[in-house]
Design a protein around this motif. Structure first.
Motif, PDB file in Angstrom:
ATOM      1  N   VAL A   9      56.801  24.442  34.159  1.00  0.00           N
ATOM      2  CA  VAL A   9      55.792  24.056  33.164  1.00  0.00           C
ATOM      3  C   VAL A   9      56.432  23.207  32.069  1.00  0.00           C
ATOM      4  N   LEU A  10      57.597  23.616  31.571  1.00  0.00           N
ATOM      5  CA  LEU A  10      58.281  22.841  30.533  1.00  0.00           C
ATOM      6  C   LEU A  10      58.642  21.445  31.030  1.00  0.00           C
ATOM      7  N   ASP A  11      59.135  21.341  32.267  1.00  0.00           N
ATOM      8  CA  ASP A  11      59.469  20.031  32.842  1.00  0.00           C
ATOM      9  C   ASP A  11      58.224  19.167  32.986  1.00  0.00           C
ATOM     10  N   ASP A  12      57.127  19.774  33.424  1.00  0.00           N
ATOM     11  CA  ASP A  12      55.872  19.040  33.593  1.00  0.00           C
ATOM     12  C   ASP A  12      55.374  18.509  32.245  1.00  0.00           C
ATOM     13  N   ILE A  13      55.413  19.336  31.227  1.00  0.00           N
ATOM     14  CA  ILE A  13      54.991  18.915  29.891  1.00  0.00           C
ATOM     15  C   ILE A  13      55.873  17.775  29.402  1.00  0.00           C
ATOM     16  N   ARG A  14      57.187  17.926  29.555  1.00  0.00           N
ATOM     17  CA  ARG A  14      58.117  16.876  29.119  1.00  0.00           C
ATOM     18  C   ARG A  14      57.845  15.561  29.847  1.00  0.00           C
ATOM     19  N   ASP A  15      57.654  15.616  31.162  1.00  0.00           N
ATOM     20  CA  ASP A  15      57.409  14.407  31.944  1.00  0.00           C
ATOM     21  C   ASP A  15      56.091  13.748  31.566  1.00  0.00           C
ATOM     22  N   GLN A  16      55.054  14.556  31.355  1.00  0.00           N
ATOM     23  CA  GLN A  16      53.751  13.995  30.973  1.00  0.00           C
ATOM     24  C   GLN A  16      53.792  13.389  29.575  1.00  0.00           C
ATOM     25  N   LEU A  17      54.544  13.990  28.677  1.00  0.00           N
ATOM     26  CA  LEU A  17      54.717  13.401  27.345  1.00  0.00           C
ATOM     27  C   LEU A  17      55.433  12.058  27.444  1.00  0.00           C
ATOM     28  N   ALA A  18      56.506  12.021  28.223  1.00  0.00           N
ATOM     29  CA  ALA A  18      57.306  10.799  28.358  1.00  0.00           C
ATOM     30  C   ALA A  18      56.510   9.665  28.991  1.00  0.00           C
ATOM     31  N   SER A  19      55.614   9.993  29.912  1.00  0.00           N
ATOM     32  CA  SER A  19      54.826   8.958  30.592  1.00  0.00           C
ATOM     33  C   SER A  19      53.578   8.565  29.824  1.00  0.00           C
ATOM     34  N   GLY A  20      53.253   9.315  28.788  1.00  0.00           N
ATOM     35  CA  GLY A  20      52.049   9.028  28.021  1.00  0.00           C
ATOM     36  C   GLY A  20      50.791   9.659  28.587  1.00  0.00           C
ATOM     37  N   GLU A  21      50.929  10.472  29.629  1.00  0.00           N
ATOM     38  CA  GLU A  21      49.777  11.151  30.231  1.00  0.00           C
ATOM     39  C   GLU A  21      49.258  12.290  29.362  1.00  0.00           C
ATOM     40  N   LEU A  22      50.121  12.799  28.480  1.00  0.00           N
ATOM     41  CA  LEU A  22      49.784  13.955  27.663  1.00  0.00           C
ATOM     42  C   LEU A  22      50.094  13.631  26.209  1.00  0.00           C
ATOM     43  N   SER A  23      49.162  13.954  25.333  1.00  0.00           N
ATOM     44  CA  SER A  23      49.370  13.731  23.899  1.00  0.00           C
ATOM     45  C   SER A  23      50.240  14.843  23.325  1.00  0.00           C
ATOM     46  N   ILE A  24      50.732  14.633  22.129  1.00  0.00           N
ATOM     47  CA  ILE A  24      51.509  15.664  21.433  1.00  0.00           C
ATOM     48  C   ILE A  24      50.653  16.929  21.296  1.00  0.00           C
ATOM     49  N   GLY A  25      49.420  16.765  20.864  1.00  0.00           N
ATOM     50  CA  GLY A  25      48.535  17.916  20.696  1.00  0.00           C
ATOM     51  C   GLY A  25      48.297  18.660  22.002  1.00  0.00           C
ATOM     52  N   GLY A  26      48.106  17.899  23.073  1.00  0.00           N
ATOM     53  CA  GLY A  26      47.925  18.514  24.383  1.00  0.00           C
ATOM     54  C   GLY A  26      49.151  19.286  24.811  1.00  0.00           C
ATOM     55  N   ALA A  27      50.325  18.750  24.504  1.00  0.00           N
ATOM     56  CA  ALA A  27      51.571  19.438  24.838  1.00  0.00           C
ATOM     57  C   ALA A  27      51.693  20.742  24.062  1.00  0.00           C
ATOM     58  N   VAL A  28      51.369  20.689  22.786  1.00  0.00           N
ATOM     59  CA  VAL A  28      51.440  21.896  21.956  1.00  0.00           C
ATOM     60  C   VAL A  28      50.468  22.951  22.482  1.00  0.00           C
ATOM     61  N   ARG A  29      49.274  22.528  22.811  1.00  0.00           N
ATOM     62  CA  ARG A  29      48.267  23.457  23.336  1.00  0.00           C
ATOM     63  C   ARG A  29      48.744  24.086  24.651  1.00  0.00           C
ATOM     64  N   ARG A  30      49.306  23.261  25.546  1.00  0.00           N
ATOM     65  CA  ARG A  30      49.817  23.800  26.818  1.00  0.00           C
ATOM     66  C   ARG A  30      50.957  24.782  26.588  1.00  0.00           C
ATOM     67  N   LEU A  31      51.883  24.447  25.693  1.00  0.00           N
ATOM     68  CA  LEU A  31      52.981  25.361  25.399  1.00  0.00           C
ATOM     69  C   LEU A  31      52.449  26.696  24.900  1.00  0.00           C
ATOM     70  N   ARG A  32      51.504  26.622  23.969  1.00  0.00           N
ATOM     71  CA  ARG A  32      50.955  27.851  23.393  1.00  0.00           C
ATOM     72  C   ARG A  32      50.259  28.693  24.458  1.00  0.00           C
ATOM     73  N   LYS A  33      49.389  28.058  25.228  1.00  0.00           N
ATOM     74  CA  LYS A  33      48.595  28.813  26.191  1.00  0.00           C
ATOM     75  C   LYS A  33      49.383  29.227  27.430  1.00  0.00           C
ATOM     76  N   GLU A  34      50.089  28.275  28.040  1.00  0.00           N
ATOM     77  CA  GLU A  34      50.718  28.543  29.334  1.00  0.00           C
ATOM     78  C   GLU A  34      52.054  29.276  29.230  1.00  0.00           C
ATOM     79  N   ILE A  35      52.800  29.028  28.166  1.00  0.00           N
ATOM     80  CA  ILE A  35      54.112  29.663  28.045  1.00  0.00           C
ATOM     81  C   ILE A  35      54.025  30.960  27.235  1.00  0.00           C
ATOM     82  N   THR A  36      53.375  30.898  26.074  1.00  0.00           N
ATOM     83  CA  THR A  36      53.352  32.098  25.225  1.00  0.00           C
ATOM     84  C   THR A  36      52.125  32.960  25.436  1.00  0.00           C
ATOM     85  N   GLY A  37      50.994  32.346  25.772  1.00  0.00           N
ATOM     86  CA  GLY A  37      49.752  33.097  25.901  1.00  0.00           C
ATOM     87  C   GLY A  37      49.214  33.598  24.567  1.00  0.00           C
ATOM     88  N   LEU A  38      49.764  33.095  23.470  1.00  0.00           N
ATOM     89  CA  LEU A  38      49.371  33.563  22.140  1.00  0.00           C
ATOM     90  C   LEU A  38      48.110  32.866  21.637  1.00  0.00           C
TER      91      LEU A  38
END
Length: 91
Positions: A9-38
């Motif tokens: 998941v972390l690699d996917d988020i990093r790659d999508q950020l680098a390619s412009g497929e994912l915004s900063i906000g989208g990355a933060v949301r994914r980290l919160r939901k998918e990694i922490t579940g908080l």
């Protein structure tokens, strides 16, 4: 989630950020939901942000400082920086 799934998941988020497929906000949301579940309020507290600041960040409605972004990405072993631009396939 085991360590391999987390790393995927972390690699996917990093790659999508680098390619412009994912915004900063989208990355933060994914980290919160998918990694922490908080929920937002607990994640905001963990990052030392107000819940309002986190909501705005996740919606790409703010202009966060590097300090704020690093506070959010740091616990996941990431930080904001300048990276080389990937060559375009169109060239």
């Amino acid at each position: 989630m085991d360590i391999l799934e987390r790393q995927h998941v972390l690699d996917d988020i990093r790659d999508q950020l680098a390619s412009g497929e994912l915004s900063i906000g989208g990355a933060v949301r994914r980290l919160r939901k998918e990694i922490t579940g908080l929920p937002q309020d607990r994640f905001a507290s963990m990052c030392r942000l107000s819940p309002r600041a986190l909501r705005q960040l996740e919606r790409d409605e703010s202009n966060p400082t590097l300090e704020t972004l690093n506070a959010v990405f740091g616990p996941f072993g990431m930080r904001v920086g300048i990276v080389p631009k990937r060559p375009s396939a169109e060239r």
